[in-house]
Write a protein that holds these residues in place. Structure first.
Motif, PDB file in Angstrom:
ATOM      1  N   ASN A 135      19.749   9.977  -6.294  1.00  0.00           N
ATOM      2  CA  ASN A 135      19.448   8.548  -6.302  1.00  0.00           C
ATOM      3  C   ASN A 135      17.972   8.238  -6.099  1.00  0.00           C
ATOM      4  O   ASN A 135      17.609   7.064  -6.012  1.00  0.00           O
ATOM      5  CB  ASN A 135      20.276   7.841  -5.215  1.00  0.00           C
ATOM      6  CG  ASN A 135      21.758   7.818  -5.540  1.00  0.00           C
ATOM      7  OD1 ASN A 135      22.233   6.987  -6.306  1.00  0.00           O
ATOM      8  ND2 ASN A 135      22.514   8.743  -4.959  1.00  0.00           N
ATOM      9  N   THR A 136      17.127   9.256  -5.989  1.00  0.00           N
ATOM     10  CA  THR A 136      15.699   8.995  -5.863  1.00  0.00           C
ATOM     11  C   THR A 136      15.132   8.524  -7.202  1.00  0.00           C
ATOM     12  O   THR A 136      15.586   8.967  -8.266  1.00  0.00           O
ATOM     13  CB  THR A 136      14.952  10.254  -5.381  1.00  0.00           C
ATOM     14  OG1 THR A 136      13.570   9.943  -5.235  1.00  0.00           O
ATOM     15  CG2 THR A 136      15.103  11.393  -6.377  1.00  0.00           C
ATOM     16  N   PRO A 137      14.151   7.631  -7.190  1.00  0.00           N
ATOM     17  CA  PRO A 137      13.563   7.194  -8.469  1.00  0.00           C
ATOM     18  C   PRO A 137      12.653   8.242  -9.098  1.00  0.00           C
ATOM     19  O   PRO A 137      12.224   8.065 -10.241  1.00  0.00           O
ATOM     20  CB  PRO A 137      12.762   5.945  -8.060  1.00  0.00           C
ATOM     21  CG  PRO A 137      12.463   6.126  -6.618  1.00  0.00           C
ATOM     22  CD  PRO A 137      13.640   6.868  -6.048  1.00  0.00           C
ATOM     23  N   ALA A 139      11.982  11.500 -11.020  1.00  0.00           N
ATOM     24  CA  ALA A 139      12.711  12.402 -11.909  1.00  0.00           C
ATOM     25  C   ALA A 139      12.416  13.851 -11.524  1.00  0.00           C
ATOM     26  O   ALA A 139      11.252  14.240 -11.409  1.00  0.00           O
ATOM     27  CB  ALA A 139      12.315  12.151 -13.361  1.00  0.00           C
ATOM     28  N   ALA A 155      17.575  10.323 -12.486  1.00  0.00           N
ATOM     29  CA  ALA A 155      16.340   9.756 -13.034  1.00  0.00           C
ATOM     30  C   ALA A 155      15.807  10.606 -14.184  1.00  0.00           C
ATOM     31  O   ALA A 155      15.315  10.073 -15.185  1.00  0.00           O
ATOM     32  CB  ALA A 155      15.293   9.630 -11.926  1.00  0.00           C
ATOM     33  N   GLN A 158      17.974   9.990 -17.303  1.00  0.00           N
ATOM     34  CA  GLN A 158      17.690   8.702 -17.940  1.00  0.00           C
ATOM     35  C   GLN A 158      16.343   8.710 -18.634  1.00  0.00           C
ATOM     36  O   GLN A 158      16.184   8.090 -19.687  1.00  0.00           O
ATOM     37  CB  GLN A 158      17.739   7.599 -16.887  1.00  0.00           C
ATOM     38  CG  GLN A 158      19.128   7.360 -16.305  1.00  0.00           C
ATOM     39  CD  GLN A 158      19.125   6.336 -15.190  1.00  0.00           C
ATOM     40  OE1 GLN A 158      18.077   5.970 -14.663  1.00  0.00           O
ATOM     41  NE2 GLN A 158      20.303   5.858 -14.827  1.00  0.00           N
ATOM     42  N   GLU A 205       3.410   2.408 -19.182  1.00  0.00           N
ATOM     43  CA  GLU A 205       3.944   2.950 -17.934  1.00  0.00           C
ATOM     44  C   GLU A 205       3.117   4.177 -17.548  1.00  0.00           C
ATOM     45  O   GLU A 205       2.873   5.059 -18.373  1.00  0.00           O
ATOM     46  CB  GLU A 205       5.416   3.347 -18.095  1.00  0.00           C
ATOM     47  CG  GLU A 205       6.337   2.209 -18.530  1.00  0.00           C
ATOM     48  CD  GLU A 205       6.573   1.206 -17.433  1.00  0.00           C
ATOM     49  OE1 GLU A 205       6.139   1.463 -16.292  1.00  0.00           O
ATOM     50  OE2 GLU A 205       7.185   0.152 -17.690  1.00  0.00           O
ATOM     51  N   TYR A 207       2.754   7.502 -15.240  1.00  0.00           N
ATOM     52  CA  TYR A 207       3.542   8.483 -14.497  1.00  0.00           C
ATOM     53  C   TYR A 207       2.617   9.528 -13.886  1.00  0.00           C
ATOM     54  O   TYR A 207       1.540   9.823 -14.426  1.00  0.00           O
ATOM     55  CB  TYR A 207       4.548   9.197 -15.407  1.00  0.00           C
ATOM     56  CG  TYR A 207       5.760   8.376 -15.771  1.00  0.00           C
ATOM     57  CD1 TYR A 207       6.936   8.463 -15.026  1.00  0.00           C
ATOM     58  CD2 TYR A 207       5.735   7.517 -16.864  1.00  0.00           C
ATOM     59  CE1 TYR A 207       8.046   7.721 -15.355  1.00  0.00           C
ATOM     60  CE2 TYR A 207       6.846   6.769 -17.205  1.00  0.00           C
ATOM     61  CZ  TYR A 207       7.999   6.878 -16.441  1.00  0.00           C
ATOM     62  OH  TYR A 207       9.099   6.128 -16.769  1.00  0.00           O
ATOM     63  N   ARG A 227       6.976  10.879 -11.402  1.00  0.00           N
ATOM     64  CA  ARG A 227       7.061   9.662 -10.580  1.00  0.00           C
ATOM     65  C   ARG A 227       6.385   8.503 -11.300  1.00  0.00           C
ATOM     66  O   ARG A 227       5.246   8.626 -11.753  1.00  0.00           O
ATOM     67  CB  ARG A 227       6.382   9.899  -9.231  1.00  0.00           C
ATOM     68  CG  ARG A 227       6.459   8.703  -8.295  1.00  0.00           C
ATOM     69  CD  ARG A 227       5.720   9.001  -7.004  1.00  0.00           C
ATOM     70  NE  ARG A 227       5.768   7.883  -6.098  1.00  0.00           N
ATOM     71  CZ  ARG A 227       5.081   7.798  -4.968  1.00  0.00           C
ATOM     72  NH1 ARG A 227       4.304   8.820  -4.618  1.00  0.00           N
ATOM     73  NH2 ARG A 227       5.164   6.747  -4.191  1.00  0.00           N
TER      74      ARG A 227
END
Length: 448
Positions: A135-137, A139, A155, A158, A205, A207, A227
């Protein structure tokens, strides 16, 4: 030895049981011999043979009946130990007698209980860790060297595979469908930032990719962490702009308010026919205008710092030009080899550092400059004997627009840091023993 233990009845040890068994068999043999001796007098050989024929089978049957449960217990112990080795701690044993074997079985069962509890705690921790990782954002991808992906959280699925499973796929195959920026970031190795197109037409975005290698079960693995930093960077950007606006607004107000007042005073003097004070008013207006101009130019230089033009320069000539701008004492001999740097930018950085040293409260003759070349790097140190910096100021001194001076812009050290990093170097700040500060620029000795 017979003992009575609470809740377990009388305790009959193995030694006592064996001694009683042997004594009983001996007594039985004696009785049979005595009986046969009366029935068959004067025939001792026959009595001995018949006695053995009776006692030996009885002894074998009796001893076997006593030993067989113990052997079964040993086989059960071997089986449970094998189960423990396989990670199955659900077995326990029972021994009906109250003896040393009962103590062994009790200790064995207690060991199984401890291992079961530890396994349960471990499973709960693994479940908690897996829940947090899933459940951490951030990846997360775990990849074997030259092999497939062995773990990917939600993550990562997805981000790279539209929520579908990634385990078992080759990383190169997965990256074929990813953005070119991500493929480039993974391909060049190491940590770094990269930008991919966002969901909006004009959005992007940002990262951060972090990579760590380690060995797991004798094989080399690599952990990739992706991240999303867009929101954090936007918040930091907004805070920075707010601070810039506050600083510029403060400086403009401090300059424009006196200018307005002086202009009004000059107009009033002209109206009254008293022009003798106009030169003083105009000189003050000129001084405030120049201060405001230098302030704006300072921000412009920081925002528009060009790529450095690295060229060889002799240190004596460079230091001589620097001494014409700001006084200082040379603390060591200059390197004989020329340095490779952008002279204008490095001079600008050192002038800021030397001026800060003079404004620190240090005596002018204690402001020192040292230039040394060692291990392929040039170490430039500006030292003073001023007040130094506390921990809070040391932490934030290199942040743009941070200043402890009432009229400071907070750009001097930030500009020096920008220039050092543009040359492929870095800057450090350290308090000196006995008071004062040393600012160190570390630059490459030769061009990259």
């Amino acid at each position: 030895m017979m003992q009575r233990q609470p809740g377990r009845g009388f305790r009959l040890s193995l030694v006592t049981r064996c001694a009683a068994l042997v004594g009983t068999l001996l007594a039985l043999g004696v009785l049979i011999a005595m009986a046969l001796d009366r029935l068959l007098p004067d025939r001792p050989v026959l009595v001995f043979i018949v006695c053995l024929a009776c006692v030996v089978p009885i002894s074998i049957i009796t001893i076997r009946s006593q030993i067989q449960p113990i052997l079964s217990l040993f086989r059960a112990l071997q089986g449970t130990v094998t189960s423990y080795k396989d990670g199955d701690f659900s077995f326990s044993l029972h021994w009906p007698q109250n003896d040393e074997l009962a103590d062994l079985v009790a200790a064995h069962n207690e060991l199984g209980g401890v291992l079961r509890n530890q396994r349960l705690e471990l499973v709960q921790r693994e479940l908690l860790l897996d829940t947090m990782v899933q459940n951490t954002p951030v990846a997360m991808l775990l990849v074997t060297e030259g092999g497939p992906i062995v773990y990917a959280n939600i993550a990562a699925r997805q981000l790279l595979n539209h929520g579908r499973k990634l385990e078992g796929n080759q990383l190169s195959t997965v990256l074929e469908h990813a953005s070119p920026a991500l493929r480039e970031a993974v391909g060049r190795g190491g940590d770094g930032l990269f930008t991919v197109p966002g969901q909006d037409a004009d959005g992007e975005e940002v990262y951060h990719l972090a990579r760590r290698s380690f060995s797991l079960n004798g094989r080399k693995h690599e952990l990739l962490l992706l991240r999303l930093l867009t929101l954090e960077l936007r918040r930091q950007e907004v805070q920075t702009w707010k601070k810039v606006i506050r600083v510029i607004s403060h400086e403009l107000n401090n300059s424009l308010a006196p200018l307005t007042s002086l202009a009004h005073s000059g107009a009033e003097l002209v109206r009254r026919g008293q022009p003798e004070r106009l030169p003083q008013i105009l000189a003050t207006i000129t001084e405030r205008t120049r201060h405001l101009e230098s302030f704006i130019l300072g921000y412009a230089r920081f925002a528009k710092l060009p790529t450095p033009r690295v060229e060889p320069h002799a240190w004596p000539d460079f230091v001589a030009r620097l001494a014409d701008e700001v006084p200082f004492r040379l603390a060591a001999e200059l390197p004989p080899e020329p340095g490779h740097f952008d002279a204008a930018q490095l001079e600008q950085a050192l002038i800021n550092l030397l001026k800060n040293a003079h404004e620190s409260g240090s005596a002018a003759d204690e402001v020192e400059l040292s230039i040394r070349q060692q291990q392929g790097m040039v170490r430039i140190e500006v030292s003073d004997r001023g007040q130094g910096m506390n921990d809070a100021v040391l932490t934030n001194a290199l942040v743009p627009f941070y200043s402890t001076k009432r009229t400071g812009t907070g750009l001097g050290l930030a500009l020096a840091r920008e220039i050092a990093e543009a040359h492929g170097g870095r800057i450090t700040l350290n308090n000196r023993d006995g008071g004062g500060l040393t600012v160190t620029l570390i630059l490459p000795a030769s061009p990259a």
